[in-house]
Each structure stands twice: as structure tokens, then as C-alpha cells.
Write an enzyme that holds these catalytic residues in place. Structure first.
Site, PDB file in Angstrom:
ATOM      1  CG  HIS A  40     -17.248  15.350 -14.300  1.00 52.48           C
ATOM      2  ND1 HIS A  40     -17.075  14.729 -13.087  1.00 52.48           N
ATOM      3  CD2 HIS A  40     -16.350  14.786 -15.137  1.00 52.48           C
ATOM      4  CE1 HIS A  40     -16.105  13.834 -13.187  1.00 52.48           C
ATOM      5  NE2 HIS A  40     -15.645  13.848 -14.425  1.00 52.48           N
ATOM      6  CE  LYS A  81      -3.525  -2.683   2.280  1.00 49.83           C
ATOM      7  NZ  LYS A  81      -4.111  -3.116   3.554  1.00 49.83           N
ATOM      8  CG  ASP A  94      -7.009  -3.848   1.718  1.00 50.74           C
ATOM      9  OD1 ASP A  94      -7.360  -2.655   1.737  1.00 50.74           O
ATOM     10  OD2 ASP A  94      -6.229  -4.340   2.561  1.00 50.74           O
TER      11      ASP A  94
END
Length: 369
Positions: A361, A188, A264
Site C-alpha cells: 500500500h 441490499k 448497482d
């Protein structure tokens, strides 16, 4: 009220994506984890698979959907090649001096069969396939690399390493325990070592897109996308000091796919390291996404914990089939990589046109205002 609650995240199914390669049906009978080879076998030219994405950034859905639509206009769709897999855990020891650290490291490299025997007592599925070392003065860092079946393998490799450390300390009493995790893994964190050696599944996705498809479906040209990729993803990222990262937004698709399939989510840190490559070939667009750190699994944490949506998603993806150990996770990895490809292609196409990105968007996110 219980402290164990669930946070609802919007999710949508996107596609279908047309995909081929050495894991899904189309080119091979499967991946051989023993020696990293593919067993060639002819079959269907592609497989059509819809992909779930859970995200609060809902404009991502139509964007990835546009990339998925493009895959349906190209023979074979997205070609996804699994080139490697390994999960890592690095430990470190304190040696009296660098000379002792070097001697121990050299001997450990010769004793891999003994190390694997220790691993076998700790786990049925973990298999030690390689180790690398680094030195910092008298500190010896050892990066163990394993295959882990259908699990992403975080806990499995830590358990294996937790068994290896006392065995090594017994064999070499001149060493002292340092830590079960020495950050040479690297878990990570965006590091060069992961980009070079890989951590998780290493997948390359690619597609040769005809010019007319680029112009009609992406509203741009192969030249514009190739130029933008060089100037934005390569030059711009270099100016920013990117670490083995040259892409527009891998993290967006990774997070959506990880949350939808019980992964995860913190592993998008190293997962988003990757390189997008684009070039013009005889007027058509060759486009590829290279992801060396896809950490996904179909068993383990996040799965089988009463999260029915995760189980249903894995089932619909074809990742709950009765296959040899590891094959369901490999399938999940290439489907994940395909979702990244779709979103990356669509965003770069949008950014070649002034105002297109923000207009999308505003239209989608503010339609209720």
C-alpha cells in the site's frame, strides 16, 4: 450547470485470467435455467479473459493481477461453477390471524401455475421458480423467486410482485395489503436467508494450485494459507459475529467489478456474503470462494444509458454476444466471481508474511508524495 454529472473513477484492465467451468467455454454448452442443469459438451480447457476494475483503492489492481497470474500456471485456470440463479422480492399481507395466513400460504403453493400466468402478463422475461413464506403473528410474508434473463432483475421482480399482490388480494379478500417489500427478500442487506437460499447468481470458484506455484508466485506455502483462512476468515469472523460471511475482502473486488460494468454497487452488501475455503491436498493448495449472492446483469439500469465505458467493458468481456436469454449475465457473473477469487487468494497470501500488505500500500499509494 446541470445537476447530472459523472464522477470519474480510476479503472484498469487486469489479467488475463484463465477460467473454465460450466458457463465459459471449456466444459459445457450452457446453463439450463429451466431445471438448473448443465448441458455437458467438451471444448477448450480454459478461456483467457481480462477483467476491468474501477476503484480508488489502486493497490487492488496488482493484487488481483497476482491472482490472475497464478491462474495462468494452473491447468484449466479457475474453475467457476454456476450452481443456481434467482432474483427475489418479498411482499407481506395482513391476515385476520395466523390460521388464515397458513391456509392462504398453503393454497398459494398449490397455485403456482396461476401465479406464473399473472407474472407472464407483467414481464416477458420473469419466470416464477419458487416461493417461501414466513409468519409473524397475523402477518404473512411471501418471498417470490424468479429468473430474470440477462437483467439483474430488481425492477422486474418488483413489477411482477406488484401484479401478483392485487391478484392475491382478489382471490383472498380476507387479506389486507401490507407492503410491496417486506425485507424477507432481502435487498441490499446482509441476511441469513440470502446466504441460505441465494439471491442473484450463486457461483463457486476453485483451483488446485501446485505447491511450487504457491511458493514461487505467492511467496508463501499451502499450509500457511490454509491455516490463516481458518484462523482469520472462520474463527475471526465468528468472534466478530459475521453473518454467513467468512472471507477476507470480497467487497473490494465486487465494488471494482460492479462499477466497471454498470451494476448497482449497493448490492455488494449481500454480494460480499460468502465463504472462502482452503485446504492442503497432497502438498498442494486447494482454494475456493463461494458467492451465493452475485447480483449482476448485462441489461437494465447502468447499461445503455450513454455510458460508453460500460458498454465497451461489457463488449470486451464477451457479454454483448448473441446468446440465449440469460447467458450473457451468467458469463458476467462467473467473470465477476473469478475476479473475487484472484483478489482473495492474493490478499491471504500477502497476510501470511509480516509487513507485506502495508508495504504494498505504501509503495503504490504514496509513490507521488
Amino acid at each position: 450547470m446541470s445537476d447530472n454529472l459523472y464522477a470519474p473513477i480510476p479503472m484498469s484492465w487486469i489479467g488475463p485470467v484463465h477460467i473454465s467451468g460450466n458457463v465459459v467455454s471449456g466444459e459445457t454448452a450452457g446453463w439450463n435455467a429451466e431445471d438448473g442443469t448443465q448441458n455437458q459438451e467438451s471444448g477448450a480447457s480454459y478461456e483467457a479473459v481480462s477483467i476491468p476494475m474501477a476503484t480508488y483503492e489502486t493497490p487492488l489492481w496488482p493484487s488481483v493481477g497476482r491472482g490472475a497470474k497464478v491462474s495462468r500456471y494452473v491447468e484449466g485456470g479457475i474453475r467457476a461453477t454456476l450452481v443456481d440463479e434467482r432474483m427475489t422480492r418479498s411482499v407481506y399481507f395482513e391476515a385476520p390471524n395466523a390460521g388464515v395466513a397458513l391456509r392462504v400460504a398453503t393454497e398459494l403453493d398449490r397455485r403456482r401455475d396461476e401465479l406464473q400466468a399473472v407474472v407472464a402478463h407483467a414481464s416477458r422475461f420473469a419466470k416464477l421458480i419458487d416461493l417461501h413464506v414466513q409468519y409473524a403473528g397475523n402477518l404473512l410474508f411471501v418471498r417470490f423467486e424468479f429468473t430474470t434473463g440477462d437483467a439483474s432483475g430488481h425492477n422486474m421482480v418488483t413489477l411482477a410482485s406488484d401484479n401478483l399482490m392485487p391478484w392475491i388480494l382478489q382471490q383472498y379478500p380476507e387479506l389486507r395489503y401490507g407492503s410491496i417489500s417486506g425485507n424477507y427478500c432481502s435487498d441490499k442487506k446482509a441476511t441469513a436467508v440470502n446466504g441460505i437460499l441465494g439471491r442473484g447468481k450463486n457461483v463457486v470458484t476453485e483451483m488446485l494450485i501446485p505447491r511450487n506455484v504457491v511458493e514461487e508466485r505467492l511467496k508463501t506455502t499451502p499450509e500457511q494459507i490454509a491455516d490463516l483462512n481458518v484462523r482469520k476468515n472462520l474463527v475471526g469472523t465468528t468472534l466478530a459475529g459475521g453473518l454467513r460471511t467468512a472471507n477476507a475482502h470480497y467487497a473490494n473486488m465486487l465494488l471494482g467489478f460492479y462499477l466497471a460494468t454498470g451494476q448497482d454497487a449497493a448490492n455488494i452488501v449481500e454480494g460480499s456474503q460468502g465463504i472462502t475455503h482452503a485446504e492442503v491436498r497432497d502438498g498442494d493448495l486447494y482454494f475456493s470462494c463461494n458467492l451465493p449472492n452475485l447480483i449482476v446483469g448485462t441489461v437494465g439500469n447502468g447499461k445503455g444509458q450513454g455510458l460508453e465505458v460500460v458498454e465497451e467493458n461489457l463488449r470486451r468481456l464477451g457479454c454483448r454476444e448473441d446468446r440465449p436469454a440469460g447467458d450473457n449475465a451468467r458469463r458476467l457473473a462467473v467473470l465477476c466471481a473469478a475476479s473475487v477469487f484472484c483478489g482473495e487468494l492474493s490478499l491471504l497470501a500477502a497476510q501470511t508474511n509480516p509487513g507485506e500488505l502495508m508495504a504494498a500500500h505504501v509503495k503504490i499509494e504514496r509513490k507521488g508524495e
